[in-house]
Enzyme design. Structure first.
Site, PDB file in Angstrom:
ATOM      1  N   ASP A 144       0.813  -1.228   0.000  1.00  0.00           N
ATOM      2  CA  ASP A 144       0.000   0.000   0.000  1.00  0.00           C
ATOM      3  C   ASP A 144       0.841   1.270   0.000  1.00  0.00           C
ATOM      4  O   ASP A 144       0.448   2.300   0.551  1.00  0.00           O
ATOM      5  CB  ASP A 144      -0.969   0.014   1.193  1.00  0.00           C
ATOM      6  CG  ASP A 144      -1.796  -1.254   1.226  1.00  0.00           C
ATOM      7  OD1 ASP A 144      -2.364  -1.590   0.182  1.00  0.00           O
ATOM      8  OD2 ASP A 144      -1.846  -1.919   2.275  1.00  0.00           O
TER       9      ASP A 144
ATOM     10  N   LYS B  38       2.065   2.035  -5.165  1.00  0.00           N
ATOM     11  CA  LYS B  38       2.671   1.523  -6.404  1.00  0.00           C
ATOM     12  C   LYS B  38       1.722   1.721  -7.575  1.00  0.00           C
ATOM     13  O   LYS B  38       2.141   2.076  -8.672  1.00  0.00           O
ATOM     14  CB  LYS B  38       2.999   0.022  -6.261  1.00  0.00           C
ATOM     15  CG  LYS B  38       4.012  -0.279  -5.192  1.00  0.00           C
ATOM     16  CD  LYS B  38       4.263  -1.772  -5.045  1.00  0.00           C
ATOM     17  CE  LYS B  38       3.115  -2.552  -4.464  1.00  0.00           C
ATOM     18  NZ  LYS B  38       2.796  -2.258  -3.061  1.00  0.00           N
TER      19      LYS B  38
ATOM     20  N   GLY C 173      -4.201  -4.982  -3.792  1.00  0.00           N
ATOM     21  CA  GLY C 173      -5.226  -3.999  -4.126  1.00  0.00           C
ATOM     22  C   GLY C 173      -4.528  -2.753  -4.616  1.00  0.00           C
ATOM     23  O   GLY C 173      -3.950  -2.022  -3.822  1.00  0.00           O
ATOM     24  N   HIS C 174      -4.516  -2.539  -5.911  1.00  0.00           N
ATOM     25  CA  HIS C 174      -3.857  -1.352  -6.465  1.00  0.00           C
ATOM     26  C   HIS C 174      -4.922  -0.344  -6.881  1.00  0.00           C
ATOM     27  O   HIS C 174      -5.718  -0.604  -7.775  1.00  0.00           O
ATOM     28  CB  HIS C 174      -2.956  -1.742  -7.642  1.00  0.00           C
ATOM     29  CG  HIS C 174      -1.784  -2.583  -7.208  1.00  0.00           C
ATOM     30  ND1 HIS C 174      -0.996  -3.286  -8.067  1.00  0.00           N
ATOM     31  CD2 HIS C 174      -1.285  -2.814  -5.978  1.00  0.00           C
ATOM     32  CE1 HIS C 174      -0.046  -3.914  -7.386  1.00  0.00           C
ATOM     33  NE2 HIS C 174      -0.215  -3.644  -6.112  1.00  0.00           N
TER      34      HIS C 174
ATOM     35  N   GLN D   8       2.238  -6.093  -2.828  1.00  0.00           N
ATOM     36  CA  GLN D   8       2.711  -6.078  -1.437  1.00  0.00           C
ATOM     37  C   GLN D   8       4.033  -5.289  -1.315  1.00  0.00           C
ATOM     38  O   GLN D   8       4.300  -4.429  -2.141  1.00  0.00           O
ATOM     39  CB  GLN D   8       2.856  -7.499  -0.874  1.00  0.00           C
ATOM     40  CG  GLN D   8       1.524  -8.237  -0.708  1.00  0.00           C
ATOM     41  CD  GLN D   8       1.075  -8.976  -1.945  1.00  0.00           C
ATOM     42  OE1 GLN D   8       1.870  -9.621  -2.606  1.00  0.00           O
ATOM     43  NE2 GLN D   8      -0.193  -8.883  -2.276  1.00  0.00           N
TER      44      GLN D   8
HETATM   45  P1  IMP Z   1      -1.954 -13.019   2.507  1.00  0.00           P
HETATM   46  O1  IMP Z   1      -1.061 -12.468   1.461  1.00  0.00           O
HETATM   47  O2  IMP Z   1      -3.408 -12.894   2.184  1.00  0.00           O
HETATM   48  O3  IMP Z   1      -1.585 -14.427   2.888  1.00  0.00           O
HETATM   49  O4  IMP Z   1      -1.748 -12.146   3.832  1.00  0.00           O
HETATM   50  C1  IMP Z   1      -0.533 -12.174   4.566  1.00  0.00           C
HETATM   51  C2  IMP Z   1      -0.235 -10.797   5.136  1.00  0.00           C
HETATM   52  O5  IMP Z   1       0.046  -9.901   4.072  1.00  0.00           O
HETATM   53  C3  IMP Z   1      -1.376 -10.149   5.917  1.00  0.00           C
HETATM   54  O6  IMP Z   1      -0.822  -9.373   6.948  1.00  0.00           O
HETATM   55  C4  IMP Z   1      -2.034  -9.259   4.882  1.00  0.00           C
HETATM   56  O7  IMP Z   1      -2.715  -8.180   5.490  1.00  0.00           O
HETATM   57  C5  IMP Z   1      -0.826  -8.777   4.127  1.00  0.00           C
HETATM   58  N1  IMP Z   1      -1.118  -8.386   2.736  1.00  0.00           N
HETATM   59  C6  IMP Z   1      -1.319  -9.200   1.682  1.00  0.00           C
HETATM   60  N2  IMP Z   1      -1.518  -8.494   0.559  1.00  0.00           N
HETATM   61  C7  IMP Z   1      -1.426  -7.197   0.909  1.00  0.00           C
HETATM   62  C8  IMP Z   1      -1.498  -5.979   0.177  1.00  0.00           C
HETATM   63  O8  IMP Z   1      -1.696  -5.948  -1.041  1.00  0.00           O
HETATM   64  N3  IMP Z   1      -1.333  -4.819   0.889  1.00  0.00           N
HETATM   65  C9  IMP Z   1      -1.092  -4.828   2.221  1.00  0.00           C
HETATM   66  N4  IMP Z   1      -1.005  -5.941   2.955  1.00  0.00           N
HETATM   67  C10 IMP Z   1      -1.169  -7.124   2.301  1.00  0.00           C
HETATM   68 MG    MG Z   2      -2.814  -2.093  -1.773  1.00  0.00          MG
END
Ligand code: IMP
Ligand code: MG
Length: 431
Positions: A13, A16, A40-41, A222
């Site tokens: 977040d 990007k 989530g972009h 991420q």
């Molecule tokens: P997962 O990727 O769904 O397995 O989540 C693992 C960790 O990564 C958690 O703390 C999520 O909140 C975090 N996370 C996964 N994708 C994102 C993202 O796009 N932005 C921010 N945090 C993320």
């Molecule tokens: Mg995001």
């Protein structure tokens, strides 16, 4: 020299999406190299016109840009189908310009079920519950189903039956297992035809493109502190967002990458559980959250907010091999009083300049803060650095000195035009 990686330097977040939105206008290809629809972009297309992308690369809004999903990404075919549908309804066509590698591993409902089970009962790390970890686990354990395997109907049916039985027999009653299997079968004709139309050799496409001098952006999802190797393990995602993974995640030689743009927000946010040394649990944190609209683009969860953590950035810059920074959300800090920078941590009487690796050490850090002075004013439409308030420039200059890398671009508002180019030479071919 046209292949650039855009990677996140914090916990995701960082903005990007908005940076790639700007830089992809003149590019030929944008390719995602890891993660899945946990991402989530958020792109701002116009006033009150927001587009949240999850699997589709951020270049999709420009009709001439080809978008690729590389082998390092895990793909939920149903979610991708829905995303393409959302785009179609908004008049954004993906046919003939959105491609998926046959080597991508797929996410099925049983992965999502396991993700929920782990979150509810065992290892609650606040995942997005999209089945990401379980799908990557299958990939590494060599029992996953790739796009190419899925298109072989017989093979897919066998692998899916085995996987459901293997994973869920202790978690769900027999009738539920049957239901999950029959749902996957029911979706097969539509989803397999959909993936078949989009399958393309991403490795060949990008290698040819780069050899021909086409401009390619490799898009991370991420951020570095969610990286399964370098992040705050185990509170991480199950892939490698770091820039060095980009060539693996799309299948090109690493010498083809010529620049790494690291995106960092001028404060810190995190979604999910895990250590966050500079977290603000008070009203200042809520104020920044409300002003900056810091809510998850995928799950809607309020993001945890904290002071700018410079030790994190120093480590990220090294690990990603960042040669220029893209700094975001300076505008959010306008008018905020009491905002600080963390220049190091204290741990057992020692001063650390970078976050430590150990789990208990991460929890025990005591941040060393400095006041940077507040700044005010609406400068979202400022396009020249020198026109910013002096106190805002002082803050940005200080950050750059501490991190030790120059910035190429500074975002001062939500839209792709609310950006100040600091290094036009570096960005010449992208703007
Ligand atoms: P997962 O990727 O769904 O397995 O989540 C693992 C960790 O990564 C958690 O703390 C999520 O909140 C975090 N996370 C996964 N994708 C994102 C993202 O796009 N932005 C921010 N945090 C993320
Ligand atoms: Mg995001």
């Amino acid at each position: 020299m046209p292949a650039m990686v855009v990677a996140g330097l914090q916990w995701g977040d960082e903005g990007k999406g908005r940076i790639i939105h700007t830089l992809s206008k003149r590019s030929h290809y944008v390719a995602r190299y890891q993660g899945g629809n946990n991402a989530g972009h958020t792109l701002v297309l116009g006033k009150d016109d927001i587009l949240a992308l999850h699997l589709v690369p951020s270049g999709i809004v420009y009709p001439k840009v080809q978008c690729l999903i590389g082998n390092g990404v895990v793909v939920d075919p149903k979610a991708l189908h829905e995303e393409v549908e959302v785009l179609r309804k908004r008049g954004i066509k993906s046919a003939g310009r959105l491609w998926v590698s046959p080597l991508c591993h797929l996410i099925f409902p049983y992965h999502i079920k396991v993700d929920h089970y782990l979150e509810d009962r065992k290892l609650a790390i606040g995942t997005t519950r999209r089945g990401i970890g379980p799908a990557y686990k299958d990939k590494i354990a060599r029992v996953g189903v790739r796009v190419a395997d899925y298109l072989d109907a017989k093979l897919a049916a066998r692998l899916i039956t085995d996987n459901i039985c293997d994973k869920l027999s202790s978690l769900a009653p027999a009738n539920e297992l049957k239901q999950i299997e029959s749902d996957i079968k029911k979706d097969y004709p539509v989803l397999s035809a959909f993936l078949r139309r989009m399958m393309a050799d991403v490795s060949v496409t990008l290698t040819d493109a780069i050899r021909k001098g086409r401009k390619v952006i490799l898009e991370s999802a991420q951020g570095t502190f969610l990286d399964v190797d370098f992040g705050s393990y185990p509170f991480v995602t199950s892939s490698n967002p770091v820039a060095s993974f980009a060539p693996v995640g799309v299948g090109i030689g690493s010498q083809m990458i010529d620049s790494v743009l690291g995106v960092a927000k001028l404060f810190t946010t995190r979604v999910g559980t895990g250590p966050m040394p500079t977290e603000l649990k008070d009203s200042l944190g809520s104020e920044i959250r409300e002003v900056g609209l810091e809510y998850g683009a995928t799950t809607g969860r309020p993001r945890r907010v904290g002071h700018l953590d410079l030790p994190m950035l120093r480590k990220s810059v090294r690990i990603n091999g960042v040669d220029r920074l893209a700094l975001t959300k300076l505008d959010t800090l306008s008018g905020i009083k009491g905002f600080k920078i963390c220049t190091g941590y204290r741990l057992n009487g020692k001063v650390l300049k970078e976050p430590p690796d150990g789990r208990s050490a991460m929890d025990a850090l005591e941040p060393i803060y400095e006041d940077v002075g507040a700044f005010t004013g609406d400068f979202t439409n400022v396009t020249r650095y020198r026109e910013l308030p002096a106190s805002a420039k002082k803050f940005v200059d200080r950050v750059l000195r501490e991190v030790g890398v120059p910035a190429a671009i500074l975002s001062v508002g939500r839209g792709p035009h609310n950006q100040i180019v600091l290094d036009p030479k570096y960005l010449k071919q992208w703007l």
